[in-house]
Design a protein around this motif. Structure first.
Motif, mmCIF file in Angstrom:
data_model
loop_
_atom_site.group_PDB
_atom_site.id
_atom_site.type_symbol
_atom_site.label_atom_id
_atom_site.label_comp_id
_atom_site.label_asym_id
_atom_site.label_seq_id
_atom_site.Cartn_x
_atom_site.Cartn_y
_atom_site.Cartn_z
ATOM 1 N N LEU A 3 -4.223 -1.288 -4.125
ATOM 2 C CA LEU A 3 -3.965 -0.017 -4.808
ATOM 3 C C LEU A 3 -2.683 -0.107 -5.637
ATOM 4 O O LEU A 3 -1.692 -0.715 -5.218
ATOM 5 N N ALA A 4 -2.725 0.512 -6.809
ATOM 6 C CA ALA A 4 -1.554 0.481 -7.697
ATOM 7 C C ALA A 4 -0.441 1.370 -7.131
ATOM 8 O O ALA A 4 -0.678 2.523 -6.755
ATOM 9 N N VAL A 5 0.762 0.820 -7.061
ATOM 10 C CA VAL A 5 1.929 1.559 -6.573
ATOM 11 C C VAL A 5 3.083 1.393 -7.558
ATOM 12 O O VAL A 5 3.091 0.491 -8.394
ATOM 13 N N GLU A 6 4.062 2.291 -7.436
ATOM 14 C CA GLU A 6 5.260 2.226 -8.261
ATOM 15 C C GLU A 6 6.474 2.513 -7.387
ATOM 16 O O GLU A 6 6.353 3.081 -6.295
ATOM 17 N N ASP A 7 7.629 2.089 -7.862
ATOM 18 C CA ASP A 7 8.860 2.332 -7.117
ATOM 19 C C ASP A 7 9.200 3.820 -7.110
ATOM 20 O O ASP A 7 8.983 4.525 -8.105
#
Length: 212
Positions: A47-51
């Motif tokens: 799954l795409a995650v970001e900080d």
């Protein structure tokens, strides 16, 4: 196409009870939900995650947060509904769409009779839910349906699959689609009626009962 088959003693145990023709519908439904939650753990690995910076009770830190747009979970009616709770238990922030598809038992063609999906799925990670990947026709049709709306990252989550269906999916789908399959088991073959052997029977009927 990427294929991931769960290899775990709990999965094997639950799948054996699920296959047993004497397992009642209420237990069958519980087992499907439990198995899907185990599958969802693997299916959502990328799954795409970001900080995201947060404050803990001790200090500031940078953690990870799911990106927008939210993932899209698409159960294929009617049997796919039995998998929805298990999926959303692990991924409660996902958006849910619906596809109504059924197989003509004489021709094995796929008929789409309902659609509740956004017109634009560009950038969305999509998860198809259907207990059986048998002939592969429903999976191919549903995947094309999502791809026509811009989805390029699609994962099919199934309880069991047949080798013939997996082969058809791999040979038929547009290679530009990042397509993955997560299953609890791959069975021996299809019979002359297009049912998986040894399989578990008609998943929709075992989940919800017979409909005349």
């Amino acid at each position: 196409m990427q294929l991931h088959v769960l290899n775990h003693p709990l999965v094997e145990h639950k799948l054996t009870v699920l296959r047993d023709k004497n397992t009642p519908s209420n237990i069958f439904r519980e087992l499907v939900s439990e198995l899907v939650s185990l599958e969802a753990y693997e299916a959502t690995r990328n799954l795409a995650v970001e900080d995201r910076e947060i404050e803990t009770p001790i200090c500031t830190m940078t953690g990870k947060h799911l990106t927008n747009p939210r993932p899209m979970v698409v159960p294929i009616l009617r049997a796919g509904l039995g998998m929805l709770d298990g999926m959303t238990r692990l991924l409660p922030t996902a958006e849910v769409g619906f596809l109504g598809m059924k197989r003509d038992e004489d021709t094995l063609d796929i008929i789409t009779y309902a659609n509740r999906l956004p017109e634009d799925l560009t950038g969305r990670q999509c998860f198809l839910l259907d207990p059986m990947l048998a002939t592969g026709g429903t999976t191919v049709a549903a995947t094309h349906y999502l791809a026509e709306r811009g989805a390029k990252d699609i994962t099919s989550i199934n309880i069991i699959a047949a080798p013939e269906g997996l082969k058809r999916v791999e040979e038929t789908l547009d290679p530009s689609i990042d397509f993955k399959v997560v299953v609890c088991g791959v069975d021996e073959r299809l019979n002359e009626h297009g049912y998986i052997v040894p399989g578990l029977g008609d998943a929709g009927d075992r989940l919800y009962g017979l409909i005349d």
